[in-house]
Structure formats: C-alpha cells, structure tokens
Design an enzyme around this catalytic site. Structure first.
Site, PDB file in Angstrom:
ATOM      1  N   HIS A  90      -4.629   1.120   7.742  1.00 39.47           N
ATOM      2  CA  HIS A  90      -2.849   1.688   7.966  1.00 39.47           C
ATOM      3  C   HIS A  90      -3.148   3.338   7.007  1.00 39.47           C
ATOM      4  O   HIS A  90      -2.655   4.397   7.429  1.00 39.47           O
ATOM      5  CB  HIS A  90      -2.415   1.199   7.716  1.00 39.47           C
ATOM      6  CG  HIS A  90      -1.334   1.224   7.528  1.00 39.47           C
ATOM      7  ND1 HIS A  90       0.390   0.432   8.002  1.00 39.47           N
ATOM      8  CD2 HIS A  90       0.053   2.311   6.829  1.00 39.47           C
ATOM      9  CE1 HIS A  90       1.175   1.204   7.878  1.00 39.47           C
ATOM     10  NE2 HIS A  90       1.265   1.994   7.083  1.00 39.47           N
ATOM     11  N   LEU A 115       6.377   1.761   4.787  1.00 37.06           N
ATOM     12  CA  LEU A 115       7.634   1.915   4.002  1.00 37.06           C
ATOM     13  C   LEU A 115       7.993   3.285   4.031  1.00 37.06           C
ATOM     14  O   LEU A 115       9.231   3.408   3.478  1.00 37.06           O
ATOM     15  CB  LEU A 115       7.338   2.144   2.474  1.00 37.06           C
ATOM     16  CG  LEU A 115       6.576   0.875   2.120  1.00 37.06           C
ATOM     17  CD1 LEU A 115       5.689   0.913   0.223  1.00 37.06           C
ATOM     18  CD2 LEU A 115       7.448  -0.268   1.524  1.00 37.06           C
ATOM     19  N   GLY A 132       1.088  -1.156   0.006  1.00 36.29           N
ATOM     20  CA  GLY A 132       0.420   0.555   0.502  1.00 36.29           C
ATOM     21  C   GLY A 132       0.794   1.284   0.069  1.00 36.29           C
ATOM     22  O   GLY A 132       1.882   1.021   0.158  1.00 36.29           O
TER      23      GLY A 132
END
Ligand code: K1U
Ligand code: ZN
Length: 167
Positions: free
Chosen positions: A133, A92, A46
């Site tokens: 998230h 990330l 994502g």
C-alpha cells in the site's frame, strides 16, 4: 519534531511519482521522525512521504500492537512476492473509506534504513499488505484506484459530502 499535514484524496499531489533518495542525511532523518510522529498521532500503521507532500522514496510503518516497532524503508524494492490476499484497507489520505484490494500475501523487500544500511525483509499478512500500500503511494497510486470507475465515483461523492458537512 512536528505533525505534518496529510494530503487528502483527490489532491493531485498524491499522484506524483517519488524520486529515490540520493543521500541519507540529517534532513532525511528529520523527515522520518516527523513522518513517524504524524503516523502515530493519526493514528495509522503506515505513511509514505508522498502523503506529506515530500516526493522522495521514504516509508514508515508500525503494525505492532505496542506501537514501538518502527520500520523505516528508504528506496524500497520488492524482490519477490507470493500468495494472494484481499485485506480490508484504509488510508489516512482517504479518511472513512475502507475496502479490499487484491495483493500478494508475502513480499520480500530490499531497502535502506535511516543509517544508510541495506537490509532485506520477508513480510507476511498485514505487514506485507501495508508495504505494498505504501509503495503504491510512492508510485502516485491510491488504494481506491484499484476499484471500478463506478465505485471510485461513489467514493469521491461520499468524500465530498463528508467535506461539505465538516465545513
Ligand atoms: O497509507 C496510509 O494512509 C496508512 C494506512 C495503512 C494501511 C492500513 C490498512 C491496510 C493497508 C495499509 C493506515 O494506517 S489507515 C489506518 C489504520 O489502518 C489503523 C488506524 C488505527 C489503528 C489501526 C489501524
Ligand atoms: Zn494510504
């Protein structure tokens, strides 16, 4: 197409609240292409526009094994949620840090796609966790901020040590 730079925690820009997309244009579609390319290259499942320093409500997700089921959510809204999940998450923007967050197990999300069409999606498990998230990113919240202050301080120290060793 381009690989975009992903902001790294604790960059303050990760705390900006994203604004709704007023009109879906070719510029929005170019951003979506670049975000998808960036997510697949990372690799991740994502990416929220906030993470590439664009403060608009755009998310890309692909939780498929085959990495060919891109989901685009523009101006997403959670309209229902149920259950409980504490999935081990990664981000990330916080590389090398993993941990559990309490979230809903299932969510119903309403959003626009890249063609400006409205749709409703019922998501469960990892997809539901990933949607929550990424929607947090649009609100300026990073997953580690669910943890205790002590754990956040330790996480920051770990990240700084890692950054020093790669300089
Ligand atoms: O928001 C992000 O930074 C993306 C993040 C999404 C996410 C992962 C796990 C739980 C909730 C949300 C990631 O993609 S982290 C990388 C990751 O999960 C992964 C990487 C390679 C293969 C499989 C998963
Ligand atoms: Zn993240």
């Amino acid at each position: 197409m381009a690989i975009l730079k992903i902001l790294q925690y604790p960059d303050e820009r990760l705390h900006k609240k994203a604004l709704p997309v007023a009109q879906i244009t070719d510029k929005t579609r170019a951003l979506i292409h670049d975000m998808a390319e960036t997510m697949y290259a990372a690799p991740g499942i994502g990416l929220a526009a906030t993470q590439v320093d664009v403060h608009e409500r755009v998310i890309v997700i692909d939780v498929s094994e085959t990495k060919d089921q891109l989901l685009v959510l523009i101006n997403p809204e959670i309209v229902a949620s149920s259950g409980f999940s504490d999935y081990e998450e990664g981000c990330l923007s916080v590389p090398g840090i993993y941990g559990k967050v309490n979230r809903a197990e299932s969510v119903t999300v309403k959003a626009l796609n890249a063609q400006n069409e409205s749709f409703v999606l019922e998501a469960h498990g990892l997809l539901a966790v990933c949607i929550q998230h990424e929607m947090d990113h649009l609100e300026g919240k990073v997953f580690v901020e669910y943890w205790s202050k002590l754990r956040q301080t330790r996480t920051l120290a770990k990240l700084k040590k890692k950054q020093r060793s790669t300089m």
